[in-house]
Design an enzyme around this catalytic site. Structure first.
Site, short mmCIF file in Angstrom:
data_model
loop_
_atom_site.label_atom_id
_atom_site.label_comp_id
_atom_site.label_asym_id
_atom_site.label_seq_id
_atom_site.Cartn_x
_atom_site.Cartn_y
_atom_site.Cartn_z
N HIS A 33 0.84 -1.21 0.00
CA HIS A 33 0.00 0.00 0.00
C HIS A 33 0.88 1.27 0.00
CE1 HIS A 33 -2.90 -2.86 2.15
NE2 HIS A 33 -3.60 -2.47 1.11
N GLY A 88 -3.00 -1.77 -7.57
CA GLY A 88 -1.88 -2.70 -7.63
C GLY A 88 -2.15 -3.85 -8.60
N MET A 100 2.76 -9.34 -0.94
CA MET A 100 2.23 -8.75 0.30
C MET A 100 0.72 -8.66 0.21
SD MET A 100 4.82 -5.92 1.56
CE MET A 100 6.31 -6.50 2.32
N ARG A 121 -4.23 -10.17 3.98
CA ARG A 121 -4.71 -11.50 4.40
C ARG A 121 -3.57 -12.42 4.82
NH1 ARG A 121 -8.94 -10.44 0.26
NH2 ARG A 121 -10.94 -10.50 1.36
P1 AMP Z 1 -6.58 -3.84 -0.56
O1 AMP Z 1 -6.38 -3.01 0.67
O2 AMP Z 1 -6.15 -5.25 -0.41
O3 AMP Z 1 -7.97 -3.68 -1.13
O4 AMP Z 1 -5.61 -3.22 -1.63
C1 AMP Z 1 -5.62 -1.87 -1.95
C2 AMP Z 1 -4.75 -1.63 -3.14
O5 AMP Z 1 -3.43 -2.06 -2.86
C3 AMP Z 1 -5.20 -2.42 -4.39
O6 AMP Z 1 -5.03 -1.61 -5.54
C4 AMP Z 1 -4.25 -3.59 -4.39
O7 AMP Z 1 -4.04 -4.14 -5.67
C5 AMP Z 1 -3.00 -2.93 -3.88
N1 AMP Z 1 -2.08 -3.93 -3.32
C6 AMP Z 1 -2.33 -4.78 -2.30
N2 AMP Z 1 -1.27 -5.59 -2.10
C7 AMP Z 1 -0.33 -5.23 -3.02
C8 AMP Z 1 0.98 -5.71 -3.34
N3 AMP Z 1 1.54 -6.70 -2.68
N4 AMP Z 1 1.62 -5.12 -4.37
C9 AMP Z 1 1.05 -4.11 -5.07
N5 AMP Z 1 -0.18 -3.62 -4.81
C10 AMP Z 1 -0.86 -4.18 -3.80
#
Ligand code: AMP
Length: 290
Positions: free
Chosen positions: A37, A147, A184, A187
């Site tokens: 993030h 991401g 990363m 979860r």
């Molecule tokens: P989330 O909080 O899981 O909904 O993710 C929020 C944003 O962070 C989304 O655009 C995800 O694709 C991005 N994201 C989460 N984990 C990663 C990672 N390991 N590498 C790149 N982007 C990530």
């Protein structure tokens, strides 16, 4: 850094920022922040003047038997982390602020959700496109970043923005990984110690498949089986999907065409924890001797 909790406050804020001629960047998240993030923030910084991060665990994108209730909520430490990388505002509304009880509207992109995660998570991407549309309307960003870990999500949002002529530039960021290669994810905190050790096989299996492809293997079922055996040997991992798909349409490939690219995407359950990963591989052109 300031926390914004209501849509009305957000509207006032973005009106002022826009009137002052500054560019707004949006980093949508569900919180439980990790380095992935924070790298999104790093990446968007050069493109905008003001960075707004949203932290909202969106009930619309969780299925009835998924982890909405137990999804990690760590707002205090998220605020500290976000501030440390220069986020200017966090938009963190309650569910009741985002969704009126009688909400009737959904934003639905067709076809693209009919593959990969959409198959085992029906309605998930409708929840994503609906919340992202709302965030775009509330925060009116000039630029937003997603991401590639959630590659299907990024592709669907890019399509939605194009189809609906939304005036937002969408950036994407390559997958940010732990030292051992595990992508990363918020979860990952669910994983037991043993499962955490096994989970590294996801990325390793993608590289193994890449190696097969770049050294000339064209047999799709052989590649899929090799990934499956790699991941499941010696543990109780349960494959949700292993798919080799078109990088734009996300349709399952029936053959590997030399010179094109293939997206290898996998979803695997370790106990109750479902993890995803993916890798895009360019298929080399081999010289064919007649
Ligand atoms: P989330 O909080 O899981 O909904 O993710 C929020 C944003 O962070 C989304 O655009 C995800 O694709 C991005 N994201 C989460 N984990 C990663 C990672 N390991 N590498 C790149 N982007 C990530």
């Amino acid at each position: 850094m300031e926390l914004i909790r209501t849509i009305a406050e957000a509207h006032d804020l973005v009106e002022k920022i826009r009137l002052s001629g500054r560019l707004i960047g949006l980093v949508p998240t569900m919180g439980a922040l990790h380095r992935g993030h924070l790298m999104l923030v790093d990446e968007i910084r050069d493109h905008v003047d003001v960075i707004i991060m949203s932290i909202f665990v969106n009930p619309l994108q969780f299925g009835p038997n998924e982890d909405f209730e137990r999804y990690p909520r760590t707002l205090d430490s998220d605020v500290e982390l976000a501030e440390s990388v220069g986020v200017d505002y966090i938009f963190c509304p309650d569910v009741s602020e985002m969704y009126a009880r009688n909400m009737k509207t959904r934003v639905v992109v067709s076809d693209l959700p009919d593959h990969l995660c959409g198959l085992s998570r029906p309605g998930h991407f409708d929840g994503v496109t609906t919340v992202v549309s709302k965030l775009f309307n509330i925060l009116k960003p000039h630029v937003a970043i997603f991401g590639q870990k959630d590659v299907q999500q990024a592709i669907i949002i890019q399509k939605m923005v194009k189809d609906l002529s939304i005036d937002v530039k969408v950036l994407t960021l390559p997958i940010v990984r732990e030292v051992d290669g595990l992508a990363m994810s918020s979860r990952n905190s669910y994983l037991s110690e043993t499962d955490r050790l096994e989970a590294v096989k996801l990325f390793q299996s993608l590289n193994f498949a890449k190696q097969m492809i770049v050294t000339g293997e064209h047999d799709l079922s052989l590649i899929i089986n090799a990934i499956k055996n790699f991941i499941t040997t010696g543990n109780s991992a349960e494959i949700d999907y292993i798919s080799l798909v078109d990088t734009e349409t996300l349709e399952e490939l029936t053959e590997l065409k030399e010179g094109s690219s293939v997206l290898i995407a996998i979803a695997v359950k370790f106990g109750k924890t479902r993890l995803i990963d993916n890798l895009t591989v360019k298929i080399p052109v081999f010289e064919h001797v007649e």
